[in-house]
Design a protein around this motif. Structure first.
Motif, PDB file in Angstrom:
ATOM      1  N   SER A 410       0.840  -1.198   0.000  1.00  0.00           N
ATOM      2  CA  SER A 410       0.000   0.000   0.000  1.00  0.00           C
ATOM      3  C   SER A 410       0.878   1.252   0.000  1.00  0.00           C
ATOM      4  O   SER A 410       1.925   1.295   0.641  1.00  0.00           O
ATOM      5  N   THR A 411       0.450   2.264  -0.734  1.00  0.00           N
ATOM      6  CA  THR A 411       1.115   3.565  -0.698  1.00  0.00           C
ATOM      7  C   THR A 411       0.798   4.222   0.638  1.00  0.00           C
ATOM      8  O   THR A 411      -0.335   4.146   1.129  1.00  0.00           O
ATOM      9  N   ILE A 412       1.781   4.855   1.241  1.00  0.00           N
ATOM     10  CA  ILE A 412       1.547   5.478   2.548  1.00  0.00           C
ATOM     11  C   ILE A 412       1.922   6.957   2.513  1.00  0.00           C
ATOM     12  O   ILE A 412       2.836   7.374   1.802  1.00  0.00           O
ATOM     13  N   ASP A 413       1.172   7.733   3.292  1.00  0.00           N
ATOM     14  CA  ASP A 413       1.467   9.147   3.508  1.00  0.00           C
ATOM     15  C   ASP A 413       1.922   9.298   4.953  1.00  0.00           C
ATOM     16  O   ASP A 413       1.187   8.927   5.879  1.00  0.00           O
ATOM     17  N   ILE A 414       3.106   9.815   5.151  1.00  0.00           N
ATOM     18  CA  ILE A 414       3.636  10.017   6.502  1.00  0.00           C
ATOM     19  C   ILE A 414       3.536  11.493   6.845  1.00  0.00           C
ATOM     20  O   ILE A 414       4.192  12.338   6.220  1.00  0.00           O
ATOM     21  N   ASP A 415       2.700  11.790   7.821  1.00  0.00           N
ATOM     22  CA  ASP A 415       2.519  13.165   8.280  1.00  0.00           C
ATOM     23  C   ASP A 415       3.643  13.491   9.269  1.00  0.00           C
ATOM     24  O   ASP A 415       3.628  13.032  10.418  1.00  0.00           O
ATOM     25  N   LEU A 416       4.613  14.262   8.817  1.00  0.00           N
ATOM     26  CA  LEU A 416       5.778  14.546   9.649  1.00  0.00           C
ATOM     27  C   LEU A 416       5.396  15.278  10.928  1.00  0.00           C
ATOM     28  O   LEU A 416       6.025  15.078  11.970  1.00  0.00           O
ATOM     29  N   ASP A 417       4.379  16.121  10.860  1.00  0.00           N
ATOM     30  CA  ASP A 417       3.963  16.859  12.058  1.00  0.00           C
ATOM     31  C   ASP A 417       3.418  15.900  13.112  1.00  0.00           C
ATOM     32  O   ASP A 417       3.724  16.028  14.305  1.00  0.00           O
ATOM     33  N   LEU A 418       2.628  14.909  12.684  1.00  0.00           N
ATOM     34  CA  LEU A 418       2.077  13.933  13.630  1.00  0.00           C
ATOM     35  C   LEU A 418       3.179  13.077  14.240  1.00  0.00           C
ATOM     36  O   LEU A 418       3.213  12.874  15.460  1.00  0.00           O
ATOM     37  N   TRP A 419       4.086  12.574  13.404  1.00  0.00           N
ATOM     38  CA  TRP A 419       5.098  11.638  13.891  1.00  0.00           C
ATOM     39  C   TRP A 419       6.186  12.327  14.716  1.00  0.00           C
ATOM     40  O   TRP A 419       6.984  11.650  15.376  1.00  0.00           O
ATOM     41  N   ALA A 420       6.216  13.660  14.695  1.00  0.00           N
ATOM     42  CA  ALA A 420       7.187  14.386  15.525  1.00  0.00           C
ATOM     43  C   ALA A 420       6.609  14.747  16.892  1.00  0.00           C
ATOM     44  O   ALA A 420       7.343  15.123  17.803  1.00  0.00           O
ATOM     45  N   ARG A 421       5.289  14.612  17.042  1.00  0.00           N
ATOM     46  CA  ARG A 421       4.647  14.986  18.297  1.00  0.00           C
ATOM     47  C   ARG A 421       4.958  13.995  19.411  1.00  0.00           C
ATOM     48  O   ARG A 421       5.052  12.794  19.179  1.00  0.00           O
ATOM     49  N   GLN A 422       5.032  14.499  20.630  1.00  0.00           N
ATOM     50  CA  GLN A 422       5.149  13.634  21.796  1.00  0.00           C
ATOM     51  C   GLN A 422       3.792  13.566  22.479  1.00  0.00           C
ATOM     52  O   GLN A 422       3.600  14.024  23.610  1.00  0.00           O
ATOM     53  N   THR A 423       2.851  12.969  21.752  1.00  0.00           N
ATOM     54  CA  THR A 423       1.490  12.798  22.255  1.00  0.00           C
ATOM     55  C   THR A 423       1.020  11.399  21.859  1.00  0.00           C
ATOM     56  O   THR A 423       1.632  10.720  21.027  1.00  0.00           O
ATOM     57  N   ASN A 424      -0.094  10.989  22.433  1.00  0.00           N
ATOM     58  CA  ASN A 424      -0.624   9.655  22.138  1.00  0.00           C
ATOM     59  C   ASN A 424      -1.192   9.545  20.727  1.00  0.00           C
ATOM     60  O   ASN A 424      -1.545   8.444  20.293  1.00  0.00           O
ATOM     61  N   ASP A 425      -1.295  10.658  20.016  1.00  0.00           N
ATOM     62  CA  ASP A 425      -1.686  10.591  18.604  1.00  0.00           C
ATOM     63  C   ASP A 425      -0.584   9.960  17.758  1.00  0.00           C
ATOM     64  O   ASP A 425      -0.848   9.456  16.668  1.00  0.00           O
ATOM     65  N   ASN A 426       0.629  10.022  18.256  1.00  0.00           N
ATOM     66  CA  ASN A 426       1.795   9.471  17.566  1.00  0.00           C
ATOM     67  C   ASN A 426       1.944   8.001  17.969  1.00  0.00           C
ATOM     68  O   ASN A 426       2.235   7.698  19.127  1.00  0.00           O
ATOM     69  N   PRO A 427       1.721   7.063  17.054  1.00  0.00           N
ATOM     70  CA  PRO A 427       1.708   5.643  17.440  1.00  0.00           C
ATOM     71  C   PRO A 427       2.982   5.167  18.133  1.00  0.00           C
ATOM     72  O   PRO A 427       2.901   4.396  19.093  1.00  0.00           O
ATOM     73  N   VAL A 428       4.154   5.584  17.660  1.00  0.00           N
ATOM     74  CA  VAL A 428       5.375   5.090  18.295  1.00  0.00           C
ATOM     75  C   VAL A 428       5.536   5.683  19.688  1.00  0.00           C
ATOM     76  O   VAL A 428       5.984   5.010  20.618  1.00  0.00           O
ATOM     77  N   TYR A 429       5.145   6.938  19.869  1.00  0.00           N
ATOM     78  CA  TYR A 429       5.193   7.539  21.196  1.00  0.00           C
ATOM     79  C   TYR A 429       4.241   6.802  22.139  1.00  0.00           C
ATOM     80  O   TYR A 429       4.575   6.542  23.301  1.00  0.00           O
TER      81      TYR A 429
END
Length: 559
Positions: A410-429
Motif C-alpha cells: 500500500s502507498t503510505i502518507d507520513i505526516d511529519l507533524d504527527l510523527w514528531a509529536r510527543q502525544t498519544n496521537d503518535n503511534p510510536v510515542y
C-alpha cells in the motif's frame, strides 16, 4: 492458556472423540484449529467455528458436533465454560488461573518470549535496499531499510539463519552517468543531460579534487576513472553510514561487478544451457522463460556480444543458491513490478521453485506530508526525498516505526507533524510511553520494597487466579497473542502486524492501569494481589520490549 494451547486442547479432544468412536473423520483430525477473540466480550474469551468446518466430514449437524466437543472441552483443565452459539460456534471462557499463568510464562521466558521454530534450520538470504551508489538513499529505499531489517529480525526470532545482503550496483550505465556528473561538477561545467544533480554531487566532486588535486590535468579517460572509482566509493561509504545510523547493517555487500569479472555469468549460462533452457536466435542467446510462465523469452547475451541485464540476475541467483541459501528474498520498489515474472521464470529454469527458493516482495510509494502539503524536493539530493530528510524531521525510532507500520503493498502518507509529536496521537510515542510507564511502576515497586531482585523472583508465591478483573483478563489474553502475531508476521512477510499488535497491547495496558491499582498506597501493606499485578506489569513490559526490538525501535525506560 494461550490460543495455541487452546487449539491443541481442541485437537486433543477431537482425537479422543475419534478414538472412542464418538465421531468419524475420514480425513483425520486437523493439526490445528483456528481460535479467535470474540468481537463481543460477553460472548467469552475465545471462539471457534471448528464444528461448522468439520460437520459435513463427520456426517452430522454442526450443533450436534459442537455439543459433543463442548462436553469434552468442559473437562479440560483451565476451561471454565463452553457455550454453543448460533449454528454451531463454540464460545469458550477460561478460568482466571489458566489465563493468569500466561503472565508467568512471559516473565520466565523474558527476551525469548514469542520465539518460534517456524523457519528452524533454514538459511534465508534477505536482499533489500540495494540502492544504486549514485545518490543518497531515497524515501522508497528507506522504507525497504525499515521493513527489510524488521523482517530479518522476525525471521531470526522464528529460528531462521538470516543473511542480510546489499547488492551493490557498480556496473553499467548509471555508474557512467554518475561519473560524468562528478567530472562536470569538478570542472564547473553544466550537469550532463542524463546526469545526476544535487548538492551531494558537488560535495563528492570536491572531495575527489581534494584527494587528487591534479586529476583535472590528466587525460579524460584517466580523470574519469579516478572520479568513477573514488566517487563511487565515497558515495557508497555515505550510504552505509546513513543505513548504520538508521540501525540497519548488512552481513554481505555484494558487488555486481564481481559477477562479470569472475566468470559467474558464463557459469550460470552454462548451467542453463546444459538443462536445455537456452537457444540462439538472430545472433543472440535467449533464455526459455516463456515456458516457465513469463510473458516472453528473454535475451541473455545480445547480438553485439554484451550481456543483457538479466545475465547478471542469473549469475547472482545461482551464486546465492551455491552459497547454500534455501530461500532468497528480494525486496523491490513498485517500478520493478514487471520484473517478477521473469525472475520467477528464471528460478524455475534453474530447476527451483518460485515462491520458495526465490521470493520477490514489491513495495509501494511513500509520500511525506508537512503542514498539510507534500514534500517534493530534498535540500541535498535535489530531486528526491532521502533517508536523511525523514530522520532529520522525526528521528530514527519514529521513522522506522512509521515505515514498518503499514503493509508494503500500500502507498503510505507520513505526516511529519504527527510523527514528531510527543502525544498519544503518535503511534510510536504511544507504545514507547507505555513501556516507560511500565518501567516506572517497577522502579517504584522496588523503592516500596514490593519487589526486589530479578523479574523472575516475582514468581515466588505468584497466584495467577488473583488476576480475575475483566481488564486483567483482557491484558493477559493480549499478551498471549504475541507468539501467534510474530509467527504470522514471519509467514506472511508482514512486519506491520507486530506494530499494530504493540498498539493494541499498549491500549490494553492503559485500560488495565486505569482501573487496577498495582502498588500499595500510603501505609498499606503489599498484598498478594499487588505482587500478582506486578507480574502482569513485568510481562507487559517484556512483550512491548520484545516487539519493539523486532522493529528495530528502542524501548525507553524514561520519557
Amino acid at each position: 492458556m494461550t490460543s495455541e494451547q487452546l487449539s491443541a486442547a481442541i485437537v486433543d479432544a477431537l482425537t479422543t472423540m475419534t478414538v472412542d468412536g464418538a465421531v468419524s473423520l475420514p480425513d483425520g483430525v486437523p493439526a490445528q484449529v483456528v481460535i479467535e477473540r470474540p468481537k463481543v466480550r460477553d460472548h467469552g474469551d475465545y471462539a471457534t467455528n471448528v464444528a461448522l468446518q468439520l460437520a459435513k466430514k463427520a456426517g452430522m449437524p454442526p450443533r450436534a458436533l459442537a455439543t459433543l466437543l463442548a462436553e469434552r472441552l468442559r473437562e479440560t483443565a483451565g476451561i471454565a465454560s463452553v457455550e454453543i452459539a448460533g449454528p454451531g460456534f463454540l464460545n469458550i471462557r477460561m478460568d482466571a488461573g489458566a489465563q493468569g499463568s500466561v503472565a508467568a510464562d512471559v516473565v520466565s521466558a523474558g527476551s525469548s518470549y514469542g520465539r518460534n521454530d517456524l523457519f528452524a534450520g533454514e538459511k534465508i538470504n534477505l536482499e533489500f535496499v540495494s540502492a544504486n551508489p549514485t545518490g543518497p538513499i531515497h524515501i522508497g529505499g528507506t522504507r525497504w531499510a525499515a521493513v527489510g531489517d524488521a523482517l530479518g529480525r522476525i525471521f531470526s526470532f522464528s529460528g531462521a539463519d538470516v543473511t542480510r545482503e546489499y547488492y551493490f550496483n557498480d556496473h553499467g550505465a548509471q555508474i557512467d552517468r554518475f561519473t560524468r556528473s562528478l567530472l562536470a561538477s569538478a570542472r564547473g561545467a553544466t550537469t550532463p543531460e542524463d546526469g545526476y544533480a544535487g548538492q551531494y554531487i558537488v560535495d563528492i566532486a570536491q572531495q575527489v579534487l581534494a584527494e587528487y588535486p591534479d586529476v583535472l590535468a590528466r587525460p579524460d579517460d584517466e580523470a574519469q576513472e579516478v572520479f568513477r572509482s573514488h566517487g563511487v566509493n565515497l558515495m557508497f561509504t555515505e550510504i552505509k553510514k546513513a543505513l548504520h545510523d538508521f540501525g540497519v547493517d548488512f552481513d554481505v555487500y555484494f558487488h555486481e561487478n564481481n559477477l562479470h569479472e569472475s566468470g559467474a555469468v558464463e557459469r550460470a549460462i552454462s548451467r542453463l544451457s546444459a538443462m536445455g533452457n537456452t537457444y540462439e536466435q538472430d545472433g543472440a542467446l535467449w533464455l526459455r522463460t516463456e515456458k516457465y510462465g513469463d510473458d516472453k523469452d528473454r535475451v541473455i547475451i545480445k547480438s553485439d556480444g554484451n550481456g543483457a541485464y538479466i545475465s547478471g540476475d542469473l549469475a547472482y541467483y545461482l551464486d546465492k543458491r551455491e552459497r547454500g541459501f534455501d530461500r532468497c528474498l528480494i525486496m523491490l520498489g513498485a517500478d520493478h513490478h514487471g520484473y517478477v515474472g521473469r525472475m520467477n521464470a528464471m528460478c524455475a529454469a534453474f530447476g527451483d521453485t518460485p515462491g520458495v527458493n526465490l521470493e520477490i516482495l514489491i513495495g509501494q510509494m511513500v509520500n511525506l506530508i508537512s503542514s498539510g502539503q507534500p514534500l517534493r524536493m530534498s535540500k541535498r539530493a535535489g530531486t528526491v526525498i532521502t533517508l536523511e530528510d525523514l530522520v532529520g524531521s522525526i528521528g530514527v525510532d519514529a521513522a522506522r516505526y512509521a515505515l514498518a507500520r503499514y503493509t508494503c503493498d500500500s502507498t503510505i502518507d507520513i505526516d511529519l507533524d504527527l510523527w514528531a509529536r510527543q502525544t498519544n496521537d503518535n503511534p510510536v510515542y504511544y507504545v514507547q510511553y507505555a513501556h516507560a510507564r511500565l518501567s516506572s511502576i517497577l522502579r517504584n515497586a522496588a523503592d516500596l520494597a514490593v519487589s526486589a531482585g530479578s523479574p523472575t523472583s516475582l514468581l515466588d508465591g505468584f497466584d495467577p487466579s488473583l488476576l480475575s478483573h475483566e481488564k486483567e483478563g483482557e491484558l493477559v489474553r493480549t499478551l498471549a497473542e504475541f507468539p501467534r502475531v510474530v509467527g504470522t508476521a514471519a509467514q506472511l512477510r508482514e512486519p506491520h502486524r507486530v506494530a499494530r499488535y504493540l498498539e493494541d497491547a499498549a491500549s490494553a495496558f492503559h485500560k488495565f492501569y486505569d482501573v487496577c491499582r498495582v502498588l500499595p498506597q500510603d501505609d498499606e501493606e503489599p498484598s498478594d494481589l499487588h505482587r500478582a499485578r506486578l507480574v502482569l506489569v513485568t510481562a507487559t513490559r517484556t512483550v512491548l520490549a520484545n516487539g519493539l526490538e523486532l522493529l528495530g525501535v528502542s524501548a525507553p525506560e524514561r520519557m
